[in-house]
Motif scaffolding. Structure first.
Motif, PDB file in Angstrom:
ATOM      1  N   VAL A 235      -3.168   4.739  -0.040  1.00 13.00           N
ATOM      2  CA  VAL A 235      -2.937   4.402   1.360  1.00 13.00           C
ATOM      3  C   VAL A 235      -3.919   3.622   2.029  1.00 13.00           C
ATOM      4  O   VAL A 235      -3.438   2.457   2.760  1.00 13.00           O
ATOM      5  N   ALA A 236      -5.084   3.658   1.325  1.00 15.34           N
ATOM      6  CA  ALA A 236      -6.118   2.732   2.019  1.00 15.34           C
ATOM      7  C   ALA A 236      -6.070   1.540   1.406  1.00 15.34           C
ATOM      8  O   ALA A 236      -6.932   0.472   2.053  1.00 15.34           O
TER       9      ALA A 236
ATOM     10  N   GLY B  75      -7.269   3.688  13.820  1.00 16.38           N
ATOM     11  CA  GLY B  75      -6.649   2.373  13.989  1.00 16.38           C
ATOM     12  C   GLY B  75      -5.379   2.546  14.762  1.00 16.38           C
ATOM     13  O   GLY B  75      -5.122   3.790  15.208  1.00 16.38           O
TER      14      GLY B  75
ATOM     15  N   GLY C  65     -11.588   8.035  10.420  1.00  8.27           N
ATOM     16  CA  GLY C  65     -10.287   7.409  10.134  1.00  8.27           C
ATOM     17  C   GLY C  65      -9.561   7.034  11.605  1.00  8.27           C
ATOM     18  O   GLY C  65     -10.067   7.556  12.626  1.00  8.27           O
TER      19      GLY C  65
ATOM     20  N   ARG D  89     -11.553   9.244   2.100  1.00 10.57           N
ATOM     21  CA  ARG D  89     -11.832   8.772   0.772  1.00 10.57           C
ATOM     22  C   ARG D  89     -12.689   9.401   0.078  1.00 10.57           C
ATOM     23  O   ARG D  89     -12.744   9.060  -1.526  1.00 10.57           O
TER      24      ARG D  89
ATOM     25  N   LYS E 232       0.709  -1.109   0.011  1.00 16.18           N
ATOM     26  CA  LYS E 232      -0.044   0.090   0.153  1.00 16.18           C
ATOM     27  C   LYS E 232       0.983   1.260  -0.070  1.00 16.18           C
ATOM     28  O   LYS E 232       1.931   1.151   0.481  1.00 16.18           O
ATOM     29  N   GLY E 233       0.474   2.357  -0.470  1.00 23.33           N
ATOM     30  CA  GLY E 233       0.910   3.776  -0.387  1.00 23.33           C
ATOM     31  C   GLY E 233       2.235   3.855  -1.228  1.00 23.33           C
ATOM     32  O   GLY E 233       2.946   4.722  -1.021  1.00 23.33           O
TER      33      GLY E 233
ATOM     34  N   ARG F 189      -5.129   5.290   9.790  1.00 17.43           N
ATOM     35  CA  ARG F 189      -5.493   4.991   8.213  1.00 17.43           C
ATOM     36  C   ARG F 189      -7.020   6.067   7.982  1.00 17.43           C
ATOM     37  O   ARG F 189      -7.527   6.327   8.681  1.00 17.43           O
TER      38      ARG F 189
ATOM     39  N   TYR G  60      -4.871  13.961   6.500  1.00 13.30           N
ATOM     40  CA  TYR G  60      -5.364  13.559   5.225  1.00 13.30           C
ATOM     41  C   TYR G  60      -6.346  14.587   4.663  1.00 13.30           C
ATOM     42  O   TYR G  60      -7.017  15.379   5.723  1.00 13.30           O
TER      43      TYR G  60
END
Length: 502
Positions: free
Chosen positions: A252-253, A284, A282, A295, A120-121, A289, A337
């Protein structure tokens, strides 16, 4: 004593920082020490890297091995460093300093047999390497299309550790960058599918033209969800800069798939009403995240049945709606973000939600508790409010309403007028304009402002509500093709703020 060095990228939010990885081989008992604030997934990379090196036919140093990731104070997470760790070990054990290794950033996870797996990312990592002047980046071949979106840096795809070693030694080639392929146009739902609801359809048009937040209330089955789903189809395509912003968040997601990963259309995100605070904004463990609000950056976040969403989740939207950015602090640092969104809310009038409001069986206290889920400060951030009613026979004809293509032309023309007006101030839509700019540089005439000033003096509208009303007035002006809002535009904008029931 032997020393090898390679480079990778640590992604925090959508920002990346170059990480230097050193492998030191010294005398002593066979042991591997990994230093540099590694998380559990990174600590496990010692076993993955050792198995990959052995299974690819290379020799693992049977002595003391120290792996250091710098900056030492920066938390490192995930398996993205596997390839760089393996390259550093091979360089140290072979006592070779490959010129290509000194000029390349390596990304990827290793399988036990030496295959390089996607991570990812990748997009924000490649953007960080490009901004810092690195000439080359090597990514897993499955991430090659994503990495190829970035110009100004050499992008190569690798499929295995053996292939990488051959390339470093100048004896083999890697997969070259792929050309970006345009996405096939997506079929979008048409606005003409909605029966009746002339006022609500116009509210959706205004919301699309100015980027405003929208609240729709009414009995079930009147078309609230249908209208929300058709809003993205009225918005113009994303610019290249906006596409990269949105694609980086989705990278990233871990939501990018296919050979054409660039997101060119405004996203539409509709989380379930049982979503938690972390799912919405978001969260975690470790480093947070992105949630649904991120998104939906440069697109639409639709909360259906918002009265069933937890109050904590709704209140968490206050700051992101104002700032267009969310900052999430966790044990491993702060992740930032972007979340410049259009918020669309929909709800029934009461918990029992009969088709005919006159058949409601709810008590006054129950109705009040149901509607109080949306607090005053959050309601104040909603520009357009409309109450919808069930269509009766005779209120609509067999003729379809305007199609999305017809409305889209007006929306795009209004957006272009707003963009030209605010361009020198770094703004693209009316919804982003600051209050001081509206009240000073673009002050309306006293006649146009009279109904709004009267409402403020009576306490019916807050100062923030006044600014948001002015933004809607400018959008109404752009849709009508005028250069400045008049009194009718201001009065209509005020009516939109008072139209919904909450």
């Amino acid at each position: 004593m032997a020393l090898g060095r390679a480079f990778s990228v640590a992604v925090r939010g959508v920002e990346g920082e170059i990480v230097e990885i050193e492998a030191d081989i010294s005398s002593g008992l066979p042991v591997v020490n990994l230093v540099g604030l590694a998380d559990a997934a990174l600590r496990e990379s010692r076993d993955r890297v050792r198995a990959a090196i052995n299974n690819c036919g290379f020799e693992w140093p049977m002595t003391r091995l120290t792996l250091a990731l710098s900056p030492a104070t920066l938390p490192k997470m995930g398996s993205v460093y596997d390839v760089a760790l393996a390259a550093a070990v091979l360089s140290a054990h072979g006592r070779k300093s490959w010129p290509r290794l000194e000029k390349a950033v390596l990304l990827g996870e290793l399988a036990l047999d030496g295959r390089v797996r996607p991570v990812k990312g990748v997009l924000p990592a490649v953007l960080a390497a490009q901004r810092q002047g690195w000439p080359t980046v090597v990514v897993p071949v499955e991430n090659l299309a994503e990495a190829s979106l970035v110009d100004g840096i050499g992008v190569w795809g690798v499929g295995s550790l053996g292939q990488l070693q051959s390339w470093l030694a100048g004896k083999g080639d890697l997969h070259a960058r792929v050309e970006h392929r345009e996405q096939a146009p997506e079929s979008v739902a048409d606005l003409s599918d909605v029966v009746g609801q002339t006022q609500a359809r116009y509210a959706v048009e205004v919301a699309a033209a100015g980027g405003h937040n929208l609240l729709m209330t009414g009995p079930p089955g009147v078309g609230k969800t249908m209208l929300a789903q058709r809003l993205p189809g009225l918005l113009p395509p994303l610019t290249l800069a906006e596409s990269l912003e949105v694609t980086a968040i989705h990278s990233v997601a871990g939501l990018l798939t296919g050979d054409a990963p660039l997101i060119t259309r405004p996203p539409f995100v509709a989380p379930h009403h049982t979503s938690s605070v972390a799912a919405l904004v978001g969260g975690g463990s470790g480093l947070a995240r992105p949630g649904a609000v991120s998104r939906a950056h440069r697109g639409v976040l639709f909360l259906d049945e918002f009265a069933e969403v937890s109050s904590a989740a709704l209140e968490a939207l206050r700051t992101p709606l104002e700032d267009g950015e969310i900052r999430l602090a966790r044990s491993d640092g702060v992740a930032r973000y972007q979340c410049r969104i259009q918020l669309v809310l929909a709800a029934n009038l009461c918990p029992c939600a009969p088709p005919d409001p006159r058949d409601c069986q709810c008590g006054a206290a129950e109705r009040r508790r149901y509607r109080s889920k949306l607090s005053g400060p959050l309601v104040d951030r909603v520009d357009l409010r409309v109450e919808m009613h069930a269509s009766r026979e005779g209120t609509f004809s067999d003729d379809e309403g305007e199609s999305s293509a017809v409305v889209r032309k007006r929306v795009w023309a209004a957006r272009e007028a707003a963009r030209e007006r605010w361009l020198q101030h770094g703004i693209t839509t009316n919804a982003e304009v600051g209050g001081s700019l509206l009240r000073r540089r673009f002050r309306l005439s006293p006649m146009a402002m009279k109904p709004l000033r009267t409402a403020v003096d009576r306490g019916a509208i807050s100062i923030r509500g006044m600014d948001r009303t002015l933004r809607v007035a400018w959008t109404l002006c752009d849709l009508a093709g005028r250069t400045s809002p008049n009194r009718e535009d201001v009065a209509k904008a005020m009516s939109f703020r008072q139209g919904g029931t909450v």
